[in-house]
Structures are given as C-alpha cells and as structure tokens.
Design an enzyme around this catalytic site. Structure first.
Site, PDB file in Angstrom:
ATOM      1  N   ILE A  81       5.951   1.706  -4.841  1.00 19.06           N
ATOM      2  CA  ILE A  81       4.972   1.440  -5.885  1.00 19.06           C
ATOM      3  C   ILE A  81       4.057   2.660  -5.911  1.00 19.06           C
ATOM      4  O   ILE A  81       3.584   3.126  -4.869  1.00 19.06           O
ATOM      5  CB  ILE A  81       4.187   0.139  -5.612  1.00 19.06           C
ATOM      6  CG1 ILE A  81       3.208  -0.158  -6.763  1.00 19.06           C
ATOM      7  CG2 ILE A  81       3.477   0.149  -4.285  1.00 19.06           C
ATOM      8  CD1 ILE A  81       2.559  -1.549  -6.651  1.00 19.06           C
ATOM      9  N   SER A  82       3.856   3.225  -7.098  1.00 23.07           N
ATOM     10  CA  SER A  82       3.138   4.495  -7.220  1.00 23.07           C
ATOM     11  C   SER A  82       1.670   4.367  -6.844  1.00 23.07           C
ATOM     12  O   SER A  82       1.088   3.281  -6.875  1.00 23.07           O
ATOM     13  CB  SER A  82       3.243   5.012  -8.661  1.00 23.07           C
ATOM     14  OG  SER A  82       4.563   5.355  -8.990  1.00 23.07           O
ATOM     15  N   HIS A  83       1.055   5.523  -6.518  1.00 22.80           N
ATOM     16  CA  HIS A  83      -0.395   5.577  -6.344  1.00 22.80           C
ATOM     17  C   HIS A  83      -1.077   5.008  -7.587  1.00 22.80           C
ATOM     18  O   HIS A  83      -0.630   5.275  -8.714  1.00 22.80           O
ATOM     19  CB  HIS A  83      -0.871   7.030  -6.203  1.00 22.80           C
ATOM     20  CG  HIS A  83      -0.438   7.727  -4.957  1.00 22.80           C
ATOM     21  ND1 HIS A  83       0.872   8.110  -4.733  1.00 22.80           N
ATOM     22  CD2 HIS A  83      -1.152   8.149  -3.882  1.00 22.80           C
ATOM     23  CE1 HIS A  83       0.949   8.716  -3.562  1.00 22.80           C
ATOM     24  NE2 HIS A  83      -0.257   8.755  -3.021  1.00 22.80           N
TER      25      HIS A  83
END
Length: 224
Positions: A73-75
């Site tokens: 899950i991206s920043h």
C-alpha cells in the site's frame, strides 16, 4: 479466506483513528499537498482497514507497507500526489489500473470521481471488494483482469491512474484517454519518474515529469 482478509474485516474505525488522520492531513499539507479535495478525502478514508492489522499503529504514518500477494500500500503522500495530479472534477470518469487493497480507489471515490478499477491479483481483488462493502464505498465498476489492456469497452476516460511502475509508456491505455484527459503513471524500471500525459489531440500528448518515485512493477496477465 486468507488471514489478511479475516483480520481486517474485524477492525472498525474509531475516534483514535480519526484523530490520527487529522494529523496525517496536516503532515501532507506540510509536504506540499494543497488540493483540498484530496486532503478531505484522505481525512475520511480509514487507511488502517486497507492494511494488515499487525501494522495498524503505523497506518497513519507516511509509510508504505506490505499487503497481500507480495504487493504494497503506497505512502499516503504518494496517494495524495497522484490524486492531485489528476485534477479531479465531480463525476470525472477515472480508470484506475491496480486496485491493490483499494485505498487509492476509496480516496478517488471520496473525491467525487466515477471510478473504474482493475486488479490482476485475485486475492487483492476479493479483499478490496469486501472492504468496499464494509465501508460503503462504491466504485462505478471493479473487475479482476489485466491492467495493461485497460477497459476499452468503457473508454474513453477523463482520467487514468496507474499505481504500478511501467517500464514503457502503455500505448493501449493512452488510446483509452479522452481528449483533454490526463493520465498519471510512474514510468521506468527499478526507479521510476512520476509522469503525466495530457491528451490534446487524436495523436498528440503533452508530457510532464514530477520527480522520482518507486512502485512495484506493472505486470501483464492475471494471477490467482
């Protein structure tokens, strides 16, 4: 049902989570995100529900974390940046390539977009659908399939967002972009450049670059 799914469906959104989201939004402001539509959406979406509950205490820090199927899950900053570069208007028709756990999808829906999302990993697709139902987020269309192909039967799209790094510019996706539309995509191999394409004519695109980034690779075909 994988443990990842079981654990997350038992977690709820509490007052402490809402307080942490407010702190996250302030951090994103300090890092230069000034699109209020993006910030309000991030303030509403419970990011901890889209992560393994083992990482819940880190859910509102500006960090990427592992999710199912060897993905991440991206920043929050990355999600906010890509969302800002789309310049979303209400009811814009948005193709998202790479649903992942569904967090970026939820942010776009909260921003008022009509989201058409596609995910190649079956485990992640099934998980995202369960979370969408739990928090009552409704993309316009969600499917398990090959993101490289896009969704030509629903094209053209006002906006296209790709949440994985593509080694080359995917021409199939550019063809599905409406004139006047914007595609946001990381381009490159191990390290990528955040890139936008504005379609200004049938064969004409304006390209802009917005700095280095690092995403999981964009892959063809589906996986169970």
């Amino acid at each position: 049902m994988p443990n990842f799914v079981k654990k997350n469906l038992d977690v709820i959104d509490e007052f402490k989570h809402k307080g942490k989201r407010e702190q996250l939004v302030q951090l994103l402001r300090e890092k230069g995100i000034d699109d209020e539509n993006v910030l309000q959406a991030i303030n509403k979406v419970p990011r901890h529900l889209f992560m393994d509950s083992a990482f819940e205490e880190f859910a509102y820090k500006d960090q990427a974390f592992p999710i199912a199927a060897d993905q991440t899950i991206s920043h929050p900053f990355t999600v906010a940046k890509q969302s800002s570069l789309l310049h979303i208007h209400p009811n814009d028709k948005v193709l998202e390539v790479g649903t992942g756990s569904g967090y970026q999808t939820a942010v776009l829906v909260e921003m008022g977009a009509d989201v058409y999302t596609i995910e190649r990993q079956k485990e992640l697709f099934d998980f995202s659908q369960r979370i969408f139902r739990k928090i009552k987020i409704r993309p316009k269309y969600a499917t398990y399939g090959d993101g490289y192909k896009g969704l030509p039967s629903f094209a053209p799209f006002d906006r296209i967002i790709v949440t994985a790094g593509s080694p080359t510019i995917p021409k199939t996706l550019l063809k599905q972009l409406a004139i006047g539309g914007i595609m946001v995509i990381p381009i490159g191999q191990k390290n990528q450049m955040m890139t936008t394409f504005l379609r200004v004519g049938d064969r004409d695109f304006e390209k802009m670059e917005f700095g280095d980034c690092q995403f999981v690779p964009m892959l063809e075909r589906t996986e169970k």
